[in-house]
Design a protein around this motif. Structure first.
Motif, PDB file in Angstrom:
ATOM      1  N   ARG A 154      83.220  51.600  55.404  1.00 17.31           N
ATOM      2  CA  ARG A 154      84.454  52.284  55.008  1.00 17.31           C
ATOM      3  C   ARG A 154      85.092  52.858  56.276  1.00 17.31           C
ATOM      4  O   ARG A 154      84.989  54.062  56.560  1.00 17.31           O
ATOM      5  CB  ARG A 154      84.160  53.375  53.983  1.00 17.31           C
ATOM      6  CG  ARG A 154      83.667  52.857  52.643  1.00 17.31           C
ATOM      7  CD  ARG A 154      83.902  53.880  51.545  1.00 17.31           C
ATOM      8  NE  ARG A 154      85.319  54.043  51.252  1.00 17.31           N
ATOM      9  CZ  ARG A 154      85.974  53.386  50.314  1.00 17.31           C
ATOM     10  NH1 ARG A 154      85.342  52.503  49.561  1.00 17.31           N
ATOM     11  NH2 ARG A 154      87.259  53.589  50.105  1.00 17.31           N
ATOM     12  N   GLU A 157      87.488  55.542  55.732  1.00 18.67           N
ATOM     13  CA  GLU A 157      86.932  56.544  54.820  1.00 18.67           C
ATOM     14  C   GLU A 157      87.550  56.347  53.431  1.00 18.67           C
ATOM     15  O   GLU A 157      87.516  55.226  52.912  1.00 18.67           O
ATOM     16  CB  GLU A 157      87.153  57.943  55.394  1.00 18.67           C
ATOM     17  CG  GLU A 157      86.415  58.131  56.729  1.00 18.67           C
ATOM     18  CD  GLU A 157      86.741  59.426  57.421  1.00 18.67           C
ATOM     19  OE1 GLU A 157      85.817  60.150  57.794  1.00 18.67           O
ATOM     20  OE2 GLU A 157      87.937  59.709  57.573  1.00 18.67           O
ATOM     21  N   TYR A 158      88.111  57.402  52.834  1.00 18.94           N
ATOM     22  CA  TYR A 158      88.698  57.262  51.503  1.00 18.94           C
ATOM     23  C   TYR A 158      90.224  57.157  51.554  1.00 18.94           C
ATOM     24  O   TYR A 158      90.889  57.266  50.534  1.00 18.94           O
ATOM     25  CB  TYR A 158      88.267  58.442  50.628  1.00 18.94           C
ATOM     26  CG  TYR A 158      86.794  58.441  50.363  1.00 18.94           C
ATOM     27  CD1 TYR A 158      86.246  57.609  49.392  1.00 18.94           C
ATOM     28  CD2 TYR A 158      85.930  59.232  51.114  1.00 18.94           C
ATOM     29  CE1 TYR A 158      84.883  57.584  49.155  1.00 18.94           C
ATOM     30  CE2 TYR A 158      84.563  59.208  50.886  1.00 18.94           C
ATOM     31  CZ  TYR A 158      84.051  58.385  49.906  1.00 18.94           C
ATOM     32  OH  TYR A 158      82.693  58.353  49.679  1.00 18.94           O
ATOM     33  N   ARG A 159      90.764  56.903  52.737  1.00 24.64           N
ATOM     34  CA  ARG A 159      92.210  56.708  52.862  1.00 24.64           C
ATOM     35  C   ARG A 159      92.600  55.254  52.601  1.00 24.64           C
ATOM     36  O   ARG A 159      93.777  54.961  52.415  1.00 24.64           O
ATOM     37  CB  ARG A 159      92.676  57.118  54.267  1.00 24.64           C
ATOM     38  CG  ARG A 159      92.308  58.534  54.653  1.00 24.64           C
ATOM     39  CD  ARG A 159      92.921  58.915  55.999  1.00 24.64           C
ATOM     40  NE  ARG A 159      92.587  57.960  57.040  1.00 24.64           N
ATOM     41  CZ  ARG A 159      91.451  57.969  57.730  1.00 24.64           C
ATOM     42  NH1 ARG A 159      90.529  58.888  57.463  1.00 24.64           N
ATOM     43  NH2 ARG A 159      91.220  57.081  58.668  1.00 24.64           N
ATOM     44  N   GLU A 161      90.880  50.880  51.778  1.00 22.84           N
ATOM     45  CA  GLU A 161      89.797  50.049  51.291  1.00 22.84           C
ATOM     46  C   GLU A 161      88.783  49.784  52.404  1.00 22.84           C
ATOM     47  O   GLU A 161      89.098  49.849  53.598  1.00 22.84           O
ATOM     48  CB  GLU A 161      90.350  48.714  50.768  1.00 22.84           C
ATOM     49  CG  GLU A 161      91.295  48.858  49.582  1.00 22.84           C
ATOM     50  CD  GLU A 161      90.584  49.349  48.334  1.00 22.84           C
ATOM     51  OE1 GLU A 161      89.364  49.079  48.215  1.00 22.84           O
ATOM     52  OE2 GLU A 161      91.235  49.990  47.500  1.00 22.84           O
ATOM     53  N   SER A 162      87.555  49.496  51.995  1.00 21.06           N
ATOM     54  CA  SER A 162      86.535  49.108  52.965  1.00 21.06           C
ATOM     55  C   SER A 162      86.844  47.716  53.498  1.00 21.06           C
ATOM     56  O   SER A 162      87.434  46.881  52.808  1.00 21.06           O
ATOM     57  CB  SER A 162      85.154  49.131  52.321  1.00 21.06           C
ATOM     58  OG  SER A 162      85.097  48.212  51.250  1.00 21.06           O
ATOM     59  N   ASP A 282      95.351  54.135  58.159  1.00 24.53           N
ATOM     60  CA  ASP A 282      94.718  53.858  56.874  1.00 24.53           C
ATOM     61  C   ASP A 282      94.860  52.401  56.431  1.00 24.53           C
ATOM     62  O   ASP A 282      94.647  52.086  55.266  1.00 24.53           O
ATOM     63  CB  ASP A 282      95.288  54.770  55.788  1.00 24.53           C
ATOM     64  CG  ASP A 282      96.802  54.630  55.642  1.00 24.53           C
ATOM     65  OD1 ASP A 282      97.389  53.825  56.404  1.00 24.53           O
ATOM     66  OD2 ASP A 282      97.391  55.318  54.792  1.00 24.53           O
TER      67      ASP A 282
END
Length: 465
Positions: A154, A157-159, A161-162, A282
């Protein structure tokens, strides 16, 4: 009231020797040899002990703040930034960011101590010596061997997609020669990566990689006497392409064998993720642009080392290789030509036209090249075939037997006459007439009516002849 004086063992042993020297039991040269200083320094110690006693041997700066200590205000600011922005950073990286973004210059050790005080970093105990391992020496020249691998993570992170990061690091210098974010470690993405690598830097002598299915065939173990041509049917697409370019492939049987690439991803998963977080990146496009323009040059300047030899072993492509480059970095398939000179590939039909640069026969094996730009080409014996895509396969007309019979009857009607044997003799041979005499008489009457000469051999003897 007694006073507690803290002294080290070294200072305590010196006091005993200087005390003996003051009592006349030792002279200054002998005391200097025992203490490990000059006679002049012994005389200074004696004067200090006469004036201050035991305290005279304690260093005067003990307990005083250092002249090089950082102001409390700066320490407070550094702790504030560490808590707010760099709580999950490692000490070395955090010290670099404090200097780069906030103009606070602290050593990595000082930052480590501060982060330990703030419970942001846990000081690990020193490892005990385990099994002895020896490092493989680096290659001598740049381009002699590239360690290549892909890492799914990732990265945003959570911003976002992996995704997968493909990276190649030079073994001799530790430089990141090329890195690129992709959606997967597929054949097409790996081909695009190395096509860009070779166009920018040239061909390396060898590539060190793992045994992932994209790079190596793990289901077949060739003997040591097999070469590229003999073992071509078992090669992966990547092995076939690198073999055509003359690049040696070395497959590792453990992650530790290509430890430089594994260590690179460990560092990138720490530093690169946090750098992109600070930049607000991102998506893959912005990340690839940031990698090429900012991160990789800065990383190489910070972590690369000079090679033992200054020569560059990357080779430029020959004119023939340059002309065949798109064919080499294409996915190859094999199909058979049908009787109607069509070839089927991925639910599409290709019609081979009449005019061709070489002879083409039915049932020949044709090579299909799926290029990186989506173009499909058919080749045989080193020649590209002229073909066209059919909108759909022409389906042959098939009729049922009953429909075919009805169609023939409609065109050529054949109706028997009313006195035709088919109409009159069907009942003669019915099984319900079991009496042979009755059947014989009926047969004779039928023959008389139709004036047909009887075959005596077929008639049974009834009465007198």
């Amino acid at each position: 009231m007694t006073e507690l004086i803290k002294m080290s063992q070294k200072e305590l042993s010196r006091y005993v020797i200087i005390k003996k020297c003051l009592d006349g039991q030792l002279d200054a040269p002998s005391a200097a040899k025992m203490v490990g200083v000059t006679s002049r320094q012994v005389r200074r110690m004696k004067s200090k002990v006469r004036e201050f006693g035991v305290k005279g041997l304690i260093h005067g700066n003990r307990g005083r703040p250092s002249n090089r200590s950082m102001p409390i205000e700066i320490i407070g600011q550094a702790k504030y930034y560490l808590n707010k922005y760099y709580s999950d950073f490692k000490p070395t990286f955090a010290s670099e960011k404090l200097l780069e973004n906030h103009k606070i210059q602290l050593s990595s050790e000082k930052v480590r101590q501060m982060m330990a005080e703030l419970n942001l970093w846990q000081i690990k105990p020193k490892k005990t010596n385990g099994e002895h391992r020896q490092w493989r020496p680096r290659k001598e020249s740049f381009g002699e061997m590239e360690q290549f691998d892909g890492s799914y993570h990732r990265w945003f992170e959570y911003r976002g997609e992996s995704c997968c990061l493909l990276a190649s690091i030079d073994d001799a210098t530790g430089k990141i020669v090329r890195a690129e974010f992709t959606d997967s470690e597929s054949v097409v993405n790996v081909f695009k990566f190395w096509l860009g690598y070779i166009n920018e830097s040239g061909k390396p002598v060898g590539i060190y990689l793992d045994r992932y299915s994209t790079y190596a065939n793990t289901h077949h173990k060739p003997t040591r006497h097999q070469n590229y041509q003999e073992d071509a049917e078992y090669l992966t697409q990547f092995q076939r392409a690198m073999g055509q370019l003359g690049i040696n492939l070395i497959t590792a049987h453990s992650p530790q064998a290509k430890g430089r690439a594994e260590r690179l991803f460990s560092t990138l998963q720490d530093r690169l993720i946090k750098e992109m977080r600070l930049k607000g990146i991102d998506n893959v496009n912005e990340a690839n642009e940031y990698l090429a323009k900012e991160f990789i040059p800065k990383f190489n300047q910070r972590f690369s080392v000079p090679a033992l030899k200054k020569d560059n072993l990357h080779q430029k492509l020959t004119e023939q290789e340059q002309s065949q480059l798109s064919s080499i970095f294409s996915v190859h398939y094999q199909r058979q030509i049908n009787n109607d000179f069509t070839v089927r590939f991925k639910n599409s039909w290709y019609q081979i036209v009449k005019d061709q640069p070489t002879l083409v026969y039915k049932k020949d094996k044709v090579q299909i090249e799926e290029h990186l730009n989506g173009e499909i080409k058919l080749s045989i014996k080193g020649h590209y075939l002229n073909c066209k895509v059919l909108p759909e396969r022409p389906t042959p007309q098939r009729f049922r037997i009953t429909e075919l019979v009805n169609e023939v009857r409609a065109k050529n009607p054949c109706v028997p006459n009313a006195n035709h044997p088919w109409r009159n003799t069907d009942w003669i041979f019915n099984k319900q007439y079991k009496n042979k005499d009755i059947k014989q008489k009926q047969m004779v009457e039928y023959l008389k009516l139709n004036q047909v000469k009887a075959d005596i051999s077929t008639l049974e003897k009834v009465g007198h002849f």
